[in-house]
Design an enzyme around this catalytic site. Structure first.
Site, mmCIF file in Angstrom:
data_model
loop_
_atom_site.group_PDB
_atom_site.id
_atom_site.type_symbol
_atom_site.label_atom_id
_atom_site.label_comp_id
_atom_site.label_asym_id
_atom_site.label_seq_id
_atom_site.Cartn_x
_atom_site.Cartn_y
_atom_site.Cartn_z
ATOM 1 N N ASP A 1 0.839 -1.195 0.000
ATOM 2 C CA ASP A 1 0.000 0.000 0.000
ATOM 3 C C ASP A 1 0.871 1.241 0.000
ATOM 4 O OD1 ASP A 1 -2.734 1.175 2.068
ATOM 5 O OD2 ASP A 1 -1.947 1.846 0.178
ATOM 6 N N ASP B 1 -4.830 14.861 -13.839
ATOM 7 C CA ASP B 1 -3.890 15.016 -12.724
ATOM 8 C C ASP B 1 -3.925 13.729 -11.899
ATOM 9 O OD1 ASP B 1 -3.155 17.497 -13.572
ATOM 10 O OD2 ASP B 1 -4.122 18.612 -11.952
ATOM 11 N N TYR C 1 0.571 13.142 -10.090
ATOM 12 C CA TYR C 1 1.369 14.288 -9.644
ATOM 13 C C TYR C 1 2.847 13.920 -9.616
ATOM 14 C CZ TYR C 1 -2.865 16.865 -8.496
ATOM 15 O OH TYR C 1 -4.062 17.532 -8.570
ATOM 16 N N ASN D 1 -2.748 18.963 -16.426
ATOM 17 C CA ASN D 1 -1.484 19.668 -16.633
ATOM 18 C C ASN D 1 -0.293 18.953 -16.007
ATOM 19 O OD1 ASN D 1 -3.218 20.603 -14.434
ATOM 20 N ND2 ASN D 1 -1.456 21.834 -13.805
ATOM 21 N N HIS E 1 -6.800 29.646 -10.702
ATOM 22 C CA HIS E 1 -6.994 29.146 -12.064
ATOM 23 C C HIS E 1 -8.008 29.966 -12.868
ATOM 24 C CE1 HIS E 1 -4.455 25.745 -11.258
ATOM 25 N NE2 HIS E 1 -5.224 25.310 -10.290
ATOM 26 N N HIS F 1 -8.869 19.969 -11.926
ATOM 27 C CA HIS F 1 -7.927 21.089 -11.893
ATOM 28 C C HIS F 1 -8.024 21.964 -10.649
ATOM 29 C CE1 HIS F 1 -4.814 23.367 -13.772
ATOM 30 N NE2 HIS F 1 -5.550 24.387 -14.163
HETATM 31 FE FE LIG Z 1 -4.630 20.495 -12.895
#
Ligand SMILES: [Fe+2]
Ligand SMILES: *[C@@H]1O[C@H](CO)[C@@H](O)[C@H](O)[C@H]1NC(C)=O
Ligand SMILES: *[C@@H]1O[C@H](CO)[C@@H](O)[C@H](O)[C@H]1NC(C)=O
Length: 403
Positions: free
Chosen positions: A135, A162, A165, A195, A289, A318
């Site tokens: 885990d 996303d 990361y 992104n 954003h 996002h």
């Molecule tokens: Fe994002």
């Protein structure tokens, strides 16, 4: 024994439960990011053990099985409808990628099927024993969200981008693969890019989406798209369109042309529901954003298409906070032509006026498609139950525009 999984399919069978999103964090009172989990890969696997298994829909009656091994091994999946009896088998391909000094394991990609609807399939990939489940993960919030999702018996998970990361550090892609494997090896996970998946470093690594495309192969070929960054699929009376915020979306782009043709093919008698996922939200009343071209420009370019096609729901990611809008009412009162005249401040105010709920919380949403006309959306915070719940009726037979 290899990794054994159980995949349940629910084609053309309602009701269905869809999960959207993994993590939302707060903008206004952003909860602490959460302790990072241990991502060191102290390895109990043999070089040929299948790891990071995940599955996705691949055409109307097929599933794609993906996994990684340290060294090249045959890409074969054995499967069948009773446990331990794998009387069918499919062979696919494998590949690996380089990212600066990182070299990925061998990424296997096998499509199985045709599969029967509403049938549980058992499968295993590779030969080797891999008894250990570890885990690992990204943050304690991610793990908490996954635990909540795991309890609820869903059919398909939708994630609007996303994912890991990883942000250039490739071992995080592997730890994410391990983290989600217990869920993603059981039910199809359908994702689009965010992104954080771009991972381009000018001059040093110019290619975009190297890891994402190598690891999360979505059914773009099956949906007539030229790119893994945008595609569509049908499941249980629902047509889902996955758009790409970080690839060209202008009028003359492949994506725009593909979207037009994909929408033309939608048959609302067969799929009365039409959902769209995109990473950067086209509506957002957070300070964060605001004004990104992936939001504003993409909305200006593509929204009319979706609106005229009577899209029922658009999910976005996002912004790390939950927010729900009622767009159709908004369009009813304020036709597109008028909106371009708005100043940015006015626009945020208008957007706020159609915002029905916003909250800073980690969690996931469940969309229960009850039948061809009714679906219920609920938002589930990790800390408590269901702070938001709303019923949708399909726009399939809506007479449409009001302008
Ligand atoms: Fe994002
Ligand atoms: C596999 O076994 C099941 C019974 O467990 C049977 O119904 C099915 O026809 C078999 N498939 C093949 C390809 O032999
Ligand atoms: C669809 O489900 C809704 C909500 O449960 C119900 O009111 C409606 O009668 C159902 N429609 C059909 C055609 O079954």
């Amino acid at each position: 024994m290899g990794v054994a999984g159980k995949a349940a399919l629910a084609y053309h069978v309602l009701p269905m439960l869809v999960f959207v999103g993994l993590v939302a964090a707060g903008e206004y009172v952003r909860p602490p990011a959460g302790r990072s989990l241990d991502v060191s890969l102290s390895n109990n696997y043999t070089p040929t053990s299948p790891q990071q298994v995940h599955i996705s829909l691949a055409g109307d009656d097929k599933m794609r099985i993906s996994w990684i091994t340290h060294i090249p091994t045959p890409s074969t999946v054995k499967y069948g409808t009773s446990q331990g009896m794998y009387n069918a088998s499919s062979t696919g391909t494998s590949s690996s990628y380089r990212y600066i000094v990182y070299r990925s394991g061998q990424i296997h990609d096998v499509v199985i099927g045709p599969l029967e609807p509403s049938t549980t399939y058992y499968y295993k990939c590779g030969y080797d024993s891999s008894p250990e489940y570890r885990d690992l993960g990204q943050t304690v919030w991610t793990r908490s969200t996954l635990q909540h999702i795991g309890k609820s018996g869903y059919d398909v998970l939708l994630n609007p981008g996303d994912l890991a990361y990883a942000d250039y550090y490739q071992p995080f892609w592997d730890s994410f693969g391990h983290l989600v494997e217990p869920l993603a090896s059981q039910r199809p996970w359908m994702v689009t890019q965010g992104n954080h998946e771009v991972e381009r470093i000018p001059v040093i690594h110019n290619e975009r989406f190297t890891a994402y495309n190598a690891r999360w192969h979505m059914p773009f070929e099956e949906s007539g798209s030229k790119s893994n960054l945008f595609y569509s699929f049908d499941v249980s009376g629902v047509h889902v369109i996955m758009l790409g915020s970080y690839t060209n979306f202008e009028l003359n782009s492949d994506q725009y042309k593909w979207l037009e043709s994909d929408l033309r093919k939608v048959d609302r008698t067969r799929t009365p529901w039409l959902f769209v996922l995109v990473h950067a939200p086209w509506y957002n009343s957070n300070v964060a954003h605001q004004g990104e071209k992936e939001s504003t420009r993409m909305k200006d370019t593509m929204e009319t298409l979706l609106y005229n096609a009577h899209v029922d729901i658009v999910f976005a990611g996002h912004v790390h906070a939950y927010e729900r809008f009622v767009i159709r009412d908004y369009n009813h009162f304020s036709p597109f032509s008028g909106r371009h005249a708005c100043t940015k401040t006015k626009l945020i105010n208008v957007v706020r006026s159609i915002s029905r709920l916003e909250m800073a919380s980690f969690g996931h949403g469940q969309l229960r498609v009850v039948n061809g006309s009714h679906a219920q959306w609920t938002w589930h915070r990790n800390d408590d139950v269901q702070p938001d719940s709303v019923w949708f009726t399909s726009l399939a037979s809506d007479s449409g525009c009001v302008v």
